[in-house]
Design an enzyme around this catalytic site. Structure first.
Site: not given
Length: 335
Positions: A226, A244
Site C-alpha cells: 500500500d 490526480h
C-alpha cells in the site's frame, strides 16, 4: 437569429453532447466494430452478427458517423473509418476497454450528479454508491476488472512516447508506484537495458501484470503493498496517473514515502497532466471534473505541484513535456 437565441441554441446543443459517448459506449458494448472488417457493411448483417436490433443499431451508427467514427456509405450501409478502427478489440492500441471504463456507471452516474460536489464539497460517488471509489472496487471484482483493464487500454498508447521523452539514467532501480499492470515500466526497461524495475501495487492488481517479456527477463520484480504505508527502495519513482486520484494531503503522504525510500540523488517522476493557464481546451480540464465527481483528487497546475512537493520535502526541478497530454514532473529531495 439574434444573439440571445443563438446563445440559447448553443447551450441546448451542448447539453445534448452526452449522447455521443452514450452511443460510443453502446457500440463498444456490442462489439459492432469487430464485425466491420470488409469495407461497408449492411445493417442487417451487422445486427445479425451482434445480436442487436438493426433499426436501433443504425440510429447509433448514424450519430457516430457525425463525429467520424464510422461513415454512412449508402442507405443502411456503414463502414469503419481510420478513427473508428481503434474501437476494434483487436486493434494494436484498442480504445474499446478505455471507452467502456470511462463511460461505466461508476464514472457516468457521479458526473450526472456533479452538483453534489458544489453543494456538499465532496465527491458525488460516495453518496451514490455508499462507499469511496477504491473501496467500492475492492468489494466488486467485476467493476475493478473494468477499471484496471480500461486504464491499461487508456495508458498503453502513451507509454512508449513517455518513456522516450524523458532521459532515464543508464543504470539504477525504477520503482513504478501504483503501476497497475506495468505498461509504463515495461517500456522504460526496454529503453534502458541497464535499468532494473519494481512494480509496486496491491496483490489483486499485480496478478494481471504484463512484465513477462523476454527482452526484460530477470530485470524486474513485483512488490505487493500500500503506497500510503511504504514503497520499496529505489533510485527513481514513477507515479503515472496516481496523484490526480488523491487530495493534497493524501498525495503528500505518497510523496513522503517515496522521498524516505529513495537512494541519495534519487528522483520522483510524477507523470500527470499539468493544467495549462488560459481558456484553451485541454484534456486535463475535462478529466479534472471526473476526479471531482468520483474521487478526492484533482488535476494540478505547475504551481499546485510546486506547493505539493514542498509539503512532501521535495523540490520541483523541471517539467518535461511528452507527445501525450501528460508531462513528466520531476522532483528531487529539497534538503
Amino acid at each position: 437569429m439574434n444573439t440571445e437565441r443563438q446563445s440559447a441554441a448553443r447551450l441546448i446543443e451542448e447539453s445534448l453532447g452526452f449522447l455521443f459517448p452514450a452511443a460510443l459506449r453502446a457500440a463498444a458494448a456490442v462489439r459492432v466494430a469487430d464485425h466491420m472488417t470488409d469495407g461497408d457493411e449492411s445493417l442487417e448483417r451487422l445486427a445479425e452478427a451482434t445480436g442487436t436490433d438493426a433499426r436501433n443499431l443504425g440510429r447509433v451508427l448514424r450519430l457516430l458517423a457525425t463525429r467520424g467514427v464510422v461513415e454512412e456509405t449508402g442507405a443502411g450501409r456503414f463502414r469503419l473509418t481510420a478513427t473508428g478502427q481503434a474501437l476494434r478489440s483487436d486493434a494494436p492500441h484498442s480504445a474499446r476497454a478505455a471507452v467502456l471504463m470511462l463511460t461505466d456507471p461508476t464514472m457516468w452516474r457521479p458526473a450526472g450528479e456533479m452538483h453534489r460536489c458544489l453543494t456538499e464539497g465532496g465527491p458525488a460517488f460516495t453518496e451514490i454508491f455508499g462507499t469511496p471509489f477504491f473501496d467500492h472496487f475492492a468489494r466488486d471484482a467485476e467493476t475493478a476488472a473494468v477499471f484496471h483493464v480500461g486504464m491499461a487500454a487508456m495508458s498503453d498508447p502513451e507509454n512508449e512516447p513517455i518513456a522516450k521523452a524523458y532521459e532515464f539514467p543508464p543504470t539504477g532501480t525504477v520503482v513504478d508506484v501504483g503501476g497497475g499492470h506495468g505498461g509504463l515500466l515495461l517500456e522504460v526497461l526496454r529503453q534502458r537495458p541497464g535499468l532494473r524495475g519494481i512494480l509496486h501495487d496491491q496483490a489483486h492488481v499485480l496478478t494481471g501484470h504484463r512484465l513477462g517479456h523476454e527482452d526484460i527477463t530477470d530485470r524486474w520484480s513485483l512488490s505487493e503493498g500500500d503506497f500510503f504505508s511504504s514503497v520499496p527502495s529505489g533510485d527513481l519513482y514513477l507515479l503515472k496517473r496516481i496523484l490526480h486520484d488523491w487530495n493534497d494531503e493524501q498525495s503528500a503522504t505518497i510523496l513522503r514515502n517515496c522521498r524516505r525510500a529513495m537512494t541519495p540523488g534519487g528522483r520522483v517522476l510524477v507523470v500527470d497532466a499539468v493544467v495549462p493557464p488560459g481558456n484553451e481546451p485541454h484534456q486535463s480540464k475535462t478529466v479534472d471534473l471526473m476526479m471531482m465527481a468520483s474521487l478526492t483528487g484533482r488535476e494540478r497546475t505547475e504551481e499546485d505541484f510546486t506547493q505539493l512537493f514542498k509539503e512532501a520535502g521535495l523540490h520541483l526541478r523541471r517539467i518535461v513535456p511528452t507527445p501525450t497530454v501528460l508531462s513528466v514532473v520531476e522532483a528531487v529531495n529539497a534538503e
